[in-house]
Design a protein around this motif. Structure first.
Motif, PDB file in Angstrom:
ATOM      1  N   THR A   1     -42.497  18.731   2.305  1.00 27.36           N
ATOM      2  CA  THR A   1     -41.917  19.144   1.230  1.00 27.36           C
ATOM      3  C   THR A   1     -42.291  18.315  -0.221  1.00 27.36           C
ATOM      4  O   THR A   1     -42.281  17.094  -0.002  1.00 27.36           O
ATOM      5  N   ILE A   2     -42.977  19.051  -1.223  1.00 24.07           N
ATOM      6  CA  ILE A   2     -43.568  18.288  -2.271  1.00 24.07           C
ATOM      7  C   ILE A   2     -42.619  18.504  -3.258  1.00 24.07           C
ATOM      8  O   ILE A   2     -42.450  19.552  -3.901  1.00 24.07           O
TER       9      ILE A   2
ATOM     10  N   ASP B   1     -51.325  15.212   6.541  1.00 22.35           N
ATOM     11  CA  ASP B   1     -50.888  16.093   5.835  1.00 22.35           C
ATOM     12  C   ASP B   1     -50.696  15.617   4.363  1.00 22.35           C
ATOM     13  O   ASP B   1     -50.999  14.272   3.922  1.00 22.35           O
ATOM     14  N   ILE B   2     -50.884  16.364   3.408  1.00 26.05           N
ATOM     15  CA  ILE B   2     -51.032  16.067   1.943  1.00 26.05           C
ATOM     16  C   ILE B   2     -49.768  15.351   1.458  1.00 26.05           C
ATOM     17  O   ILE B   2     -48.522  15.854   1.761  1.00 26.05           O
ATOM     18  N   ASP B   3     -49.659  14.176   1.075  1.00 25.78           N
ATOM     19  CA  ASP B   3     -48.508  13.309   0.994  1.00 25.78           C
ATOM     20  C   ASP B   3     -48.223  13.446  -0.520  1.00 25.78           C
ATOM     21  O   ASP B   3     -46.868  13.163  -1.047  1.00 25.78           O
ATOM     22  N   SER B   4     -48.943  13.333  -1.336  1.00 23.01           N
ATOM     23  CA  SER B   4     -48.754  13.436  -2.716  1.00 23.01           C
ATOM     24  C   SER B   4     -49.944  13.892  -3.562  1.00 23.01           C
ATOM     25  O   SER B   4     -50.929  13.821  -3.058  1.00 23.01           O
ATOM     26  N   ILE B   5     -49.763  14.366  -4.817  1.00 23.87           N
ATOM     27  CA  ILE B   5     -50.690  15.077  -5.838  1.00 23.87           C
ATOM     28  C   ILE B   5     -50.408  14.547  -7.040  1.00 23.87           C
ATOM     29  O   ILE B   5     -49.400  14.448  -7.656  1.00 23.87           O
ATOM     30  N   THR B   6     -51.456  14.018  -7.700  1.00 24.31           N
ATOM     31  CA  THR B   6     -51.568  13.511  -9.237  1.00 24.31           C
ATOM     32  C   THR B   6     -52.461  14.196 -10.105  1.00 24.31           C
ATOM     33  O   THR B   6     -53.664  14.378  -9.527  1.00 24.31           O
TER      34      THR B   6
ATOM     35  N   ASN C   1     -62.507  15.923  -9.564  1.00 24.51           N
ATOM     36  CA  ASN C   1     -61.526  14.857 -10.202  1.00 24.51           C
ATOM     37  C   ASN C   1     -60.450  15.126 -11.222  1.00 24.51           C
ATOM     38  O   ASN C   1     -59.979  14.368 -11.994  1.00 24.51           O
ATOM     39  N   LEU C   2     -59.897  16.242 -11.224  1.00 24.36           N
ATOM     40  CA  LEU C   2     -59.159  16.798 -11.909  1.00 24.36           C
ATOM     41  C   LEU C   2     -57.353  16.590 -11.200  1.00 24.36           C
ATOM     42  O   LEU C   2     -56.546  16.263 -12.005  1.00 24.36           O
ATOM     43  N   VAL C   3     -57.517  16.285  -9.808  1.00 21.65           N
ATOM     44  CA  VAL C   3     -56.229  15.846  -9.213  1.00 21.65           C
ATOM     45  C   VAL C   3     -56.731  14.755  -8.190  1.00 21.65           C
ATOM     46  O   VAL C   3     -57.905  14.608  -7.764  1.00 21.65           O
ATOM     47  N   THR C   4     -55.655  14.076  -7.698  1.00 21.16           N
ATOM     48  CA  THR C   4     -56.075  13.191  -6.693  1.00 21.16           C
ATOM     49  C   THR C   4     -54.956  13.089  -5.473  1.00 21.16           C
ATOM     50  O   THR C   4     -53.486  13.506  -5.885  1.00 21.16           O
ATOM     51  N   LEU C   5     -55.480  13.660  -4.355  1.00 18.57           N
ATOM     52  CA  LEU C   5     -54.570  13.579  -3.103  1.00 18.57           C
ATOM     53  C   LEU C   5     -54.385  12.507  -2.540  1.00 18.57           C
ATOM     54  O   LEU C   5     -55.516  11.723  -2.126  1.00 18.57           O
ATOM     55  N   THR C   6     -53.245  12.308  -1.861  1.00 21.43           N
ATOM     56  CA  THR C   6     -53.128  11.162  -0.937  1.00 21.43           C
ATOM     57  C   THR C   6     -52.469  11.919   0.415  1.00 21.43           C
ATOM     58  O   THR C   6     -51.911  12.942   0.340  1.00 21.43           O
TER      59      THR C   6
ATOM     60  N   GLU D   1     -44.461  13.689  -5.243  1.00 25.50           N
ATOM     61  CA  GLU D   1     -44.266  12.981  -4.020  1.00 25.50           C
ATOM     62  C   GLU D   1     -43.629  13.903  -2.749  1.00 25.50           C
ATOM     63  O   GLU D   1     -42.781  14.805  -3.142  1.00 25.50           O
ATOM     64  N   ALA D   2     -44.157  13.618  -1.670  1.00 28.87           N
ATOM     65  CA  ALA D   2     -43.796  14.443  -0.409  1.00 28.87           C
ATOM     66  C   ALA D   2     -42.706  13.653   0.340  1.00 28.87           C
ATOM     67  O   ALA D   2     -42.662  12.396   0.514  1.00 28.87           O
TER      68      ALA D   2
END
Length: 374
Positions: A3-4, A90-95, A79-84, A112-113
């Motif tokens: 859940t993000i 699993d995608i943990d966060s998006i900036t 480079n428009l978003v940063t994924l962790t 934040e996930a």
């Protein structure tokens, strides 16, 4: 999926789209990718925090979850978003990065996930088909750039008799006239992905049979086929047939007469794609689940298969030695907990005298004496 949470320090009621995005990024991006980026901007400018998942974004945009993940990866490459990502990938966060900055410093948005409910990405029906069609490892991920065809290019490509015939057939499948978005997709399949006219027809036939006529869904199926090396009608038929056979086998083992739900599809996908189990191993786990729980419990079956995966099961024949080992350990434990032989109590001041045994006559005599005393 995780859940993000999408949050922002500002709460405007409009979503501003930078001109640089429209001028420099949008023309070369897939339509689905553009939709995903715009939706992220919309979430950032919401009045309240929005909790989203990959599945929610897919439903909102009428795309597949694989489309959403592919779009996020594309924008990360731009480079428009940063994924962790977490340890389970699993995608943990998006900036969302500052589009005007060459260094792309981060904006206020932080996504934040929370802990994931299911540790695997949900996979749509078509993904099950392609991955289950073969036991060999999947072909490494390939990137397919989707061009936007100009009017001159469209005119040139559609002059071919084969393409004209293909468009007529697809109109019959869709039960409507070809739209510009449909035409762009068909030419992309034909000219860029090198799909034959017969394979494109089968693709549309398959998707329409699933009541899926949306171009984005059809494109997602095509990309999955391309990634898996499915380039002929025969391979596609084998994949879809295997998909149906696998689901039917699981339904039969569980005594179900319905299509699997979303969570159930995720578990089946994990068993086939992540663990690499063949359908006979999965059916064996389903059969054991029914014997133990008397109901079609997918989570119970998942525990069985997780244990087999940890034990290195690759074939159905690998299970019998594990059963024998388990029975041996169970018998050993039972022997350890068996009650020890009763020992004669040690002599002390409480049991130093001989113990007397009473007969039924003795009890009757004592009872009579007690009655006479009253």
């Amino acid at each position: 999926m995780s859940t993000i949470r999408v949050s922002s320090n500002s709460v405007p009621d409009t979503t501003l789209i930078p001109n640089i995005f429209i001028d420099n990024y949008m023309p070369s991006a897939n339509g689905t990718y553009v939709k995903v980026y715009l939706y992220l901007l919309r979430c950032m400018n919401s009045f309240a925090d929005i909790e989203i998942t990959i599945s929610n974004i897919a439903d909102r945009l009428d795309e597949t979850e694989k489309d959403i993940i592919r779009a996020l990866s594309y924008w990360e490459k731009e480079n428009l978003v940063t994924l962790t990502k977490n340890s389970k990938n699993d995608i943990d966060s998006i900036t969302i990065n500052n589009i005007y900055s060459t260094t792309h410093t981060n904006t206020v948005l932080s996504i934040e996930a929370e802990p994931a409910v299911v540790p695997t990405v949900s996979v749509e029906e078509y993904t099950m088909a392609e991955s289950a069609a073969t036991k060999t490892p999947s072909i490494p991920h390939r990137t397919f750039e989707k061009p936007t065809y100009s009017e001159a290019q469209i005119k040139q490509l559609t002059e071919a008799d084969e393409v004209k015939w293909l468009l007529n057939i697809i109109e019959i499948y869709l039960e409507r006239l070809i739209k510009p978005m449909d035409l762009q997709l068909i030419l992309y399949l034909y000219e860029s992905l090198d799909f034959s006219a017969e394979l494109i027809m089968y693709l549309y036939e398959y998707c329409v049979s699933k009541n899926k006529k949306n171009p984005s869904y059809i494109e997602a199926v095509a990309l999955s086929w391309a990634e898996e090396g499915i380039d002929t009608v025969e391979k596609a038929e084998a994949a879809t047939t295997q998909y149906n056979n696998n689901y039917n086998a699981i339904n039969k083992a569980f005594g179900l007469n319905r299509a699997p739900g979303q969570i159930e599809k995720q578990l089946i996908s994990k068993w086939m794609n992540k663990f690499g189990f063949t359908i006979d191993i999965i059916v064996e786990a389903c059969n054991r689940t029914i014997l133990q729980t008397q109901k079609p419990d997918f989570k119970y079956a998942d525990k069985i298969l997780e244990n087999w995966n940890k034990k290195g099961v690759k074939e159905l024949s690998n299970i019998a030695p594990l059963d024998a080992e388990h029975q041996k350990l169970s018998a050993a434990r039972a022997g350890q907990v068996k009650a020890a032989p009763q020992q004669k109590p040690a002599n002390n001041r409480f049991n130093a005298f001989p113990q007397r045994t009473y007969t039924e006559e003795d009890y009757s005599s004592m009872e009579q004496r007690l009655l006479h005393k009253q």
